[in-house]
Design a protein around this motif. Structure first.
Motif, PDB file in Angstrom:
ATOM      1  N   UNK A  71     107.116  82.051  28.149  1.00  0.00           N
ATOM      2  CA  UNK A  71     106.319  82.495  29.295  1.00  0.00           C
ATOM      3  C   UNK A  71     104.866  82.168  28.953  1.00  0.00           C
ATOM      4  N   UNK A  72     104.263  81.243  29.693  1.00  0.00           N
ATOM      5  CA  UNK A  72     102.964  80.700  29.320  1.00  0.00           C
ATOM      6  C   UNK A  72     101.937  80.858  30.428  1.00  0.00           C
ATOM      7  N   UNK A  73     100.689  80.972  30.011  1.00  0.00           N
ATOM      8  CA  UNK A  73      99.564  81.022  30.934  1.00  0.00           C
ATOM      9  C   UNK A  73      98.522  80.021  30.463  1.00  0.00           C
ATOM     10  N   UNK A  74      98.207  79.050  31.311  1.00  0.00           N
ATOM     11  CA  UNK A  74      97.244  78.005  30.989  1.00  0.00           C
ATOM     12  C   UNK A  74      95.955  78.196  31.773  1.00  0.00           C
ATOM     13  N   UNK A  75      94.852  77.810  31.165  1.00  0.00           N
ATOM     14  CA  UNK A  75      93.570  77.766  31.877  1.00  0.00           C
ATOM     15  C   UNK A  75      92.983  76.366  31.729  1.00  0.00           C
ATOM     16  N   UNK A  76      92.204  75.975  32.735  1.00  0.00           N
ATOM     17  CA  UNK A  76      91.614  74.637  32.744  1.00  0.00           C
ATOM     18  C   UNK A  76      90.130  74.734  33.073  1.00  0.00           C
TER      19      UNK A  76
END
Length: 517
Positions: A314-319
């Motif tokens: 379960x992943x959360x990415x920011x850009x």
């Protein structure tokens, strides 16, 4: 003569629209040799051998060989030199840093009710993937520009430029390209009005060639640290079994600077430079199961088999991205940050990822196999591992729209097409001289790429020494690495993709100290 500009396929446009890319799946599953100093010294061939805390992450049945308890700590240091070749030009970048090998606790216990049985429990931590690295490559390109990907994406969308600038269906880099006029429309006789990349604009208008200086610098940090809880046992010192629950924790950051500058020395061709600075982070956790067995058909021979289920992340990415352009007389100098196109906030993405299956068959021959390990003279061990890289899958973490489903199906389709299952082989051995041990090993990791032109094989040569006496042990190992990989600065579907060939050399120095009790 210029050919008409082709458009990206819908599937590949989707890949540039969101945060997840096929490379993300490989990064989360392309693991190589790690473990204690003893395990790494023998090439990681610990599957059938057992008796090492590294078994938690290879074949949990190996924990079943423990009849005493121990505490282990494995610090290390790595140094890497990456040589890159890009369009005939070479560049070098170096990186180094501390690493953590397998550390933790093993508790072996005899069965008071049955002397022919024993059980064991282990709690261990391991740096499954150390992603600290630096890559630099540069070269001249008269074939393509990274802004062409933005032009194709916008053209295929069917939106007007004003609509695309404010559309969530268009990637942020492409929208930044629109904002700075790095992408714009061009009308020419015979081709009509098209969405084009401004670095190529002058060449299209004048039916001439172009030349760009390109450079890409990538720095990554963090990795995947896994916590394992293992239960194992053995019967009659002949059959061993074990299962491990793994909790990998992801903390990854990537910073990159991709630049293009005009190599023609023409100050009136509407392009001087474009620099894209990006920062990408990924955090989350996963869950997996490992299980295995070890069997002794005869006293000196051990055979093992283990499997690792896919890790469900379960992943959360920011850009974060900033585009700086100098378009000379066309639009001058301008800069835009992604927050200006996202109501002042950095974009965030939540999703699930399942990693590949792993299957491990192994064998070990122990010289003078006796119950008292102090009287054993050494061993030879080998592992063969099969990894299904093409089976990684992305999924939406929330309720999916039709657009979401189409995107994830497109990404998963590309993962299946460009990655394949591959075989990894490891072999190693040890000779014992009373309290001193000498070890050596070799491991080979096959390329995960379907395309034979993409070289992704990796090799590791290792050697080390160990000392064991009166419940105390210390091991020291050096692992030399020779790795190959490729890096794509951008992807296009209407022409051959340009990429950098990467060759990494260097090594790890790792030590392990432990106390038995």
């Amino acid at each position: 003569m210029r050919k008409s500009i082709l458009l990206l396929s819908a599937g590949l446009i989707s890949l540039s629209t969101f945060a997840q890319l096929p490379e993300d799946a490989l990064r989360m599953s392309w693991f190589t040799t790690n473990g204690t100093a003893r395990s790494q010294a023998i090439g990681g061939a610990i599957g059938a051998l057992g008796g090492d805390i590294s078994s938690n992450f290879v074949n949990p049945a190996g924990i079943g060989l423990f009849k005493t308890s121990e505490i282990v700590f494995s610090p290390g240091f790595k140094f890497i030199t990456n040589d890159a070749g890009f369009r005939g030009t070479s560049a070098t970048e170096k990186s180094n840093g501390f690493v953590l090998g397998t550390s933790g606790l093993v508790m072996g216990m005899s069965d008071g009710m049955n002397r022919n049985r024993n059980t064991a429990f282990s709690l261990a931590i391991n740096r499954t993937a150390d992603l600290n690295n630096k890559i630099l490559y540069r070269g001249q390109n008269n074939f393509s520009s990274y802004s062409e990907a933005y032009a194709s994406e916008i053209a295929e969308s069917g939106l007007t430029l004003d609509q695309a600038l404010n559309s969530n269906s268009i990637s942020f880099p492409a929208r930044m390209g629109l904002y700075t006029y790095l992408v714009d429309t061009l009308t020419t006789p015979g081709f009509g009005t098209e969405v084009v990349a401004t670095p190529l604009r002058y060449a299209f208008q004048n039916d001439t060639a172009f030349m760009l200086n390109q450079e890409n610098f990538i720095e990554t940090s963090g990795g995947i640290t896994e916590l394992a809880i293992t239960f194992a046992g053995g019967t009659r010192d002949k059959f061993y079994y074990g299962g491990s629950f793994g909790l990998p924790i992801v903390n990854f950051e990537k910073n990159s600077v991709l630049s293009e500058t005009d190599a023609s020395n023409n100050s009136n061709n509407d392009f001087q430079e474009a620099i894209l600075r990006e920062r990408f982070t990924s955090k989350g956790f996963g869950l997996n199961l490992k299980a295995g067995i070890i069997y002794k058909p005869v006293e000196k021979l051990r055979l093992g088999f283990a499997f690792h289920t896919p890790t469900i992340y379960a992943l959360k990415d920011t850009y974060d991205g900033t585009l700086e352009t100098d378009l000379e007389g066309y639009n001058g100098i301008s800069t835009v940050n992604v927050k200006e196109l996202n109501d002042g906030f950095l974009p965030e993405y939540e999703y699930d990822l399942s990693s590949p299956w792993r299957f491990i068959a192994s064998g070990a021959y122990v010289i003078n196999e006796v119950a008292d390990v102090r009287k054993q003279k050494g061993f030879i061990s080998a592992d063969v591992e099969y990894v299904t890289y093409g089976s990684s899958r992305f999924r939406n973490a929330e309720e999916s729209t039709i657009e979401d489903e189409a995107f994830f199906n497109a990404v998963n389709g590309v993962v299946k097409d460009i990655y394949k299952g591959t075989i990894n082989a490891k072999v190693g051995g040890e000779l014992k001289f009373n309290t001193i041990m000498a070890r050596a090993g070799f491991s080979y990791y096959g390329s995960p790429y379907t395309d034979s032109e993409l070289d992704g094989k990796r090799m590791f040569v290792s050697g080390g020494l160990g000392y064991r006496n009166k419940g105390f042990f210390i091991d020291l190992t050096y692992v030399h690495r020779i790795t190959n990989d490729v890096n794509f600065p951008y992807r296009l579907s209407d022409k051959a993709n340009t990429f950098a060939d990467l060759r990494g050399t260097g090594g790890n120095v790792i030590g392990t100290v432990g106390i038995k009790f």
